[in-house]
Enzyme design. Structure first.
Site, mmCIF file in Angstrom:
data_model
loop_
_atom_site.group_PDB
_atom_site.id
_atom_site.type_symbol
_atom_site.label_atom_id
_atom_site.label_comp_id
_atom_site.label_asym_id
_atom_site.label_seq_id
_atom_site.Cartn_x
_atom_site.Cartn_y
_atom_site.Cartn_z
ATOM 1 N N GLY A 1 0.770 -1.244 0.000
ATOM 2 C CA GLY A 1 0.000 0.000 0.000
ATOM 3 C C GLY A 1 0.797 1.289 0.000
ATOM 4 O O GLY A 1 0.273 2.339 0.373
ATOM 5 N N SER A 2 2.051 1.253 -0.446
ATOM 6 C CA SER A 2 2.816 2.512 -0.450
ATOM 7 C C SER A 2 2.230 3.510 -1.460
ATOM 8 O O SER A 2 2.251 4.721 -1.217
ATOM 9 C CB SER A 2 4.300 2.257 -0.723
ATOM 10 O OG SER A 2 4.517 1.808 -2.036
ATOM 11 N N MET B 1 -3.765 -7.438 -6.735
ATOM 12 C CA MET B 1 -3.219 -8.606 -7.438
ATOM 13 C C MET B 1 -4.303 -9.522 -8.007
ATOM 14 O O MET B 1 -4.227 -10.742 -7.890
ATOM 15 C CB MET B 1 -2.317 -9.400 -6.470
ATOM 16 C CG MET B 1 -1.223 -8.564 -5.836
ATOM 17 S SD MET B 1 -0.238 -7.656 -7.043
ATOM 18 C CE MET B 1 0.773 -8.977 -7.643
ATOM 19 N N HIS C 1 1.926 0.381 -13.260
ATOM 20 C CA HIS C 1 2.777 -0.776 -13.515
ATOM 21 C C HIS C 1 4.239 -0.332 -13.543
ATOM 22 O O HIS C 1 4.562 0.678 -14.177
ATOM 23 C CB HIS C 1 2.388 -1.436 -14.846
ATOM 24 C CG HIS C 1 3.187 -2.671 -15.110
ATOM 25 N ND1 HIS C 1 2.937 -3.859 -14.456
ATOM 26 C CD2 HIS C 1 4.262 -2.888 -15.900
ATOM 27 C CE1 HIS C 1 3.827 -4.758 -14.853
ATOM 28 N NE2 HIS C 1 4.637 -4.201 -15.730
HETATM 29 C C1 GRF Z 1 3.866 -1.224 -7.373
HETATM 30 O O1 GRF Z 1 5.189 -1.421 -7.781
HETATM 31 C C2 GRF Z 1 2.941 -1.129 -8.550
HETATM 32 O O2 GRF Z 1 3.552 -0.612 -9.688
HETATM 33 C C3 GRF Z 1 2.575 -2.590 -8.793
HETATM 34 O O3 GRF Z 1 2.497 -3.146 -7.515
HETATM 35 C C4 GRF Z 1 3.330 -2.437 -6.613
HETATM 36 C C5 GRF Z 1 2.475 -2.043 -5.451
HETATM 37 O O4 GRF Z 1 3.228 -1.478 -4.411
HETATM 38 N N1 GRF Z 1 1.360 -2.672 -9.550
HETATM 39 P P1 GRF Z 1 2.504 -0.840 -3.150
HETATM 40 O O5 GRF Z 1 1.559 -1.903 -2.597
HETATM 41 O O6 GRF Z 1 1.758 0.371 -3.603
HETATM 42 O O7 GRF Z 1 3.594 -0.520 -2.185
#
Ligand code: GRF
Length: 185
Positions: A12-13, A77, A94
């Site tokens: 969730g960053s 996902m 992405h």
């Molecule tokens: C990110 O690198 C995004 O590009 C990909 O999944 C990752 C999610 O990271 N789709 P976070 O959960 O937002 O930290």
């Protein structure tokens, strides 16, 4: 007041980067996860954002009952069906320059391939994985001798700068360009 759902399955960053960018602005966020114990729920709590666990199979019902100006996928996902995609406007981020290096390991695949430039893409979501119309892209250069970890860090840094601006542009029909992110750093 604009209403935005951010769907995330894990860390969730990007969720947090978006929410922080819109602090004190007229946007109401909802954190949605298909995973009961996703770390993004912790972040939502710390940011004061409401959250809800929506099992994947209940996504369509959830979106019929709750309307959003935009649904933002951020590390969600799951592959959404056409039926679900008809219920809102969806965007995704992405970690590569699409159409190269689609799939789960965009950063590592680009690194292992040996490309000298990779980057970040934000795109609309369709039924095909990482294949919807591209909205914005920012390059990230892979310097000689750079480690995979350093590349990952750089990609995530760019993601956190880019995604909020794209969301802002779409919600408020603005045209802030992404040039500020494209200089070689
Ligand atoms: C990110 O690198 C995004 O590009 C990909 O999944 C990752 C999610 O990271 N789709 P976070 O959960 O937002 O930290």
């Amino acid at each position: 007041m604009k209403k935005v759902a951010i769907f995330a399955s894990g860390n969730g960053s990007n969720f947090e980067a978006i929410v922080r960018y819109f602090e004190n602005k007229d946007v109401e966020f909802l954190c949605v996860s298909d995973k009961k114990d996703a770390y993004v729920f912790e972040r939502a709590k710390n940011c004061g954002v409401q959250s809800v666990h929506v099992p994947f199979k209940e996504t369509a019902d959830f979106l019929r009952a709750n309307k959003f100006d935009l649904v933002v996928l951020a590390g969600y996902m799951r592959i959404l069906s056409a039926e679900v995609l008809r219920l809102a406007d969806f965007i995704n981020i992405h970690p590569s320059l699409l159409p190269s290096f689609k799939g789960m390991h965009g950063i590592k695949d680009a690194y292992d391939y040996g490309v000298k430039v990779t980057g970040v893409s934000v795109h609309y979501v369709n039924e095909e994985v990482d294949a919807g119309k591209i909205i914005a892209q920012v390059p990230v250069f892979i310097e000689e001798g750079m480690s995979l970890e350093a590349l990952e860090e750089k990609i995530h840094h760019v993601e956190h700068k880019l995604y909020p601006v794209v969301v802002n542009n779409l919600l408020f029909s603005q045209k802030v360009d992404y040039g500020f992110l494209t200089e070689r750093v």
